[in-house]
Design a protein around this motif. Structure first.
Motif, PDB file in Angstrom:
ATOM      1  N   ILE A   1      -3.102   7.214  -0.180  1.00  0.00           N
ATOM      2  CA  ILE A   1      -3.787   5.926  -0.103  1.00  0.00           C
ATOM      3  C   ILE A   1      -4.213   5.652  -1.553  1.00  0.00           C
ATOM      4  O   ILE A   1      -5.142   6.267  -2.065  1.00  0.00           O
ATOM      5  CB  ILE A   1      -5.012   5.997   0.839  1.00  0.00           C
TER       6      ILE A   1
ATOM      7  N   PHE B   1      -0.227  -1.855   0.339  1.00  0.00           N
ATOM      8  CA  PHE B   1      -0.844  -3.138   0.729  1.00  0.00           C
ATOM      9  C   PHE B   1      -1.078  -3.099   2.240  1.00  0.00           C
ATOM     10  O   PHE B   1      -0.137  -2.902   3.012  1.00  0.00           O
ATOM     11  CB  PHE B   1       0.112  -4.287   0.358  1.00  0.00           C
TER      12      PHE B   1
ATOM     13  N   ARG C   1      -7.617 -10.842   0.312  1.00  0.00           N
ATOM     14  CA  ARG C   1      -7.965 -10.908  -1.119  1.00  0.00           C
ATOM     15  C   ARG C   1      -7.623 -12.281  -1.707  1.00  0.00           C
ATOM     16  O   ARG C   1      -6.838 -13.030  -1.110  1.00  0.00           O
ATOM     17  CB  ARG C   1      -7.209  -9.804  -1.868  1.00  0.00           C
TER      18      ARG C   1
ATOM     19  N   ARG D   1      -6.467  10.429  -0.513  1.00  0.00           N
ATOM     20  CA  ARG D   1      -7.006   9.117  -0.879  1.00  0.00           C
ATOM     21  C   ARG D   1      -7.690   9.236  -2.230  1.00  0.00           C
ATOM     22  O   ARG D   1      -8.612  10.036  -2.391  1.00  0.00           O
ATOM     23  CB  ARG D   1      -8.009   8.584   0.143  1.00  0.00           C
TER      24      ARG D   1
END
Ligand code: IPE
Ligand code: IPE
Ligand code: MG
Length: 232
Positions: free
Chosen positions: A14, A60, A67, A177
């Motif tokens: 991530i 994404f 956004r 992540r």
């Protein structure tokens, strides 16, 4: 699954922290995303050089459409440019390039590039790079359920996995992540049931080969019990 060398078969990232990387340098967020692509290249080479077969990147999410429009369009152009520029390298290095995600918000041109990337690289036998773009773990599960319903099928866990967008991939052994947050943000929800999770404070553009190797070393020491009683 773990090889004798303790290497994972599949590592997923991530990739978080591009915006903060840029902010720290008083740069626009899009430059953080551009630097993030440089890190993708660097880390993908390291992963495949070590003999890991599957690398998956969350680029994404289905929520990232929230956004500002210029950031979203910047991310879409980064994906197109990446596909146009990198396909020859993937073909040469034997890497299969898959882009998974709903693709609903993507232009016809980008969808064509995505199909083309897979068509041109699908015979690769060295590794698999999967980029999750417009991907959401929940959307993936719901779409899979709907396909089963349409086909009037009752399925077991393994069969169900075959309806997910990751049907051709093994479950990730490791999910990393970056960027300091301790959450999954709607990544591979079904597939990461037994993944080893690593959270790094490093912002994605700064993620290094050294840190990758530290994670791989920690993974090699892990006793994965899968609900059993393990080795110790
Ligand atoms: C990149 O990091 C991941 C994407 C969603 C494209 P971010 O853009 O979320 O960076 P931060 O979290 O704002 O620093
Ligand atoms: C997760 O990052 C999604 C990707 C890396 C593509 P986000 O920045 O979108 O996640 P949240 O909003 O902090 O949970
Ligand atoms: Mg973020």
């Amino acid at each position: 699954m773990r090889s004798d060398t303790g290497l994972p078969n599949h590592i997923a990232f991530i990739m978080d922290g591009n915006g903060r990387w840029a902010k720290k340098r008083l740069l626009p967020r899009k430059l953080g995303h551009r630097e993030g692509v440089v890190t993708i290249d660097r880390i993908a080479d390291c992963v495949f050089d070590r003999g890991i077969k599957y690398l998956t990147l969350f680029a994404f999410s289905t929520e990232n459409w929230k956004r500002p429009a210029d950031e979203v369009s910047g991310l879409l152009s980064l994906l197109s440019n990446y596909l146009v520029k990198k396909i020859p390298k993937f073909v040469k290095n034997g890497i299969v390039l898959r882009i998974i995600g709903s693709a609903r918000g993507l232009s016809d041109e980008l969808k064509e590039l995505i199909r083309d990337a897979y068509e041109k690289t699908k015979r690769g036998d060295k590794g698999n790079l999967t980029v999750c773009f417009d991907y959401g773990g929940r959307a993936d599960i719901v779409e899979a359920v709907n396909k089963c319903v349409e086909e009037g099928k009752k399925v077991n866990e393994e069969e169900f996995a075959g309806y997910l967008q990751t049907a051709d991939l093994p479950d990730p052994d490791i999910v990393v992540r970056t960027g300091g947050e301790h959450r999954i943000s709607n990544f591979l929800l079904y597939q990461m049931a037994y993944s080893e999770l690593y959270f790094s404070d490093t912002l994605w553009p700064d993620f290094s080969e050294k840190e990758l190797d530290e994670i791989l070393a920690a993974y090699a020491r892990t006793d994965r019990r899968f609900g059993g009683i393990g080795k110790n």
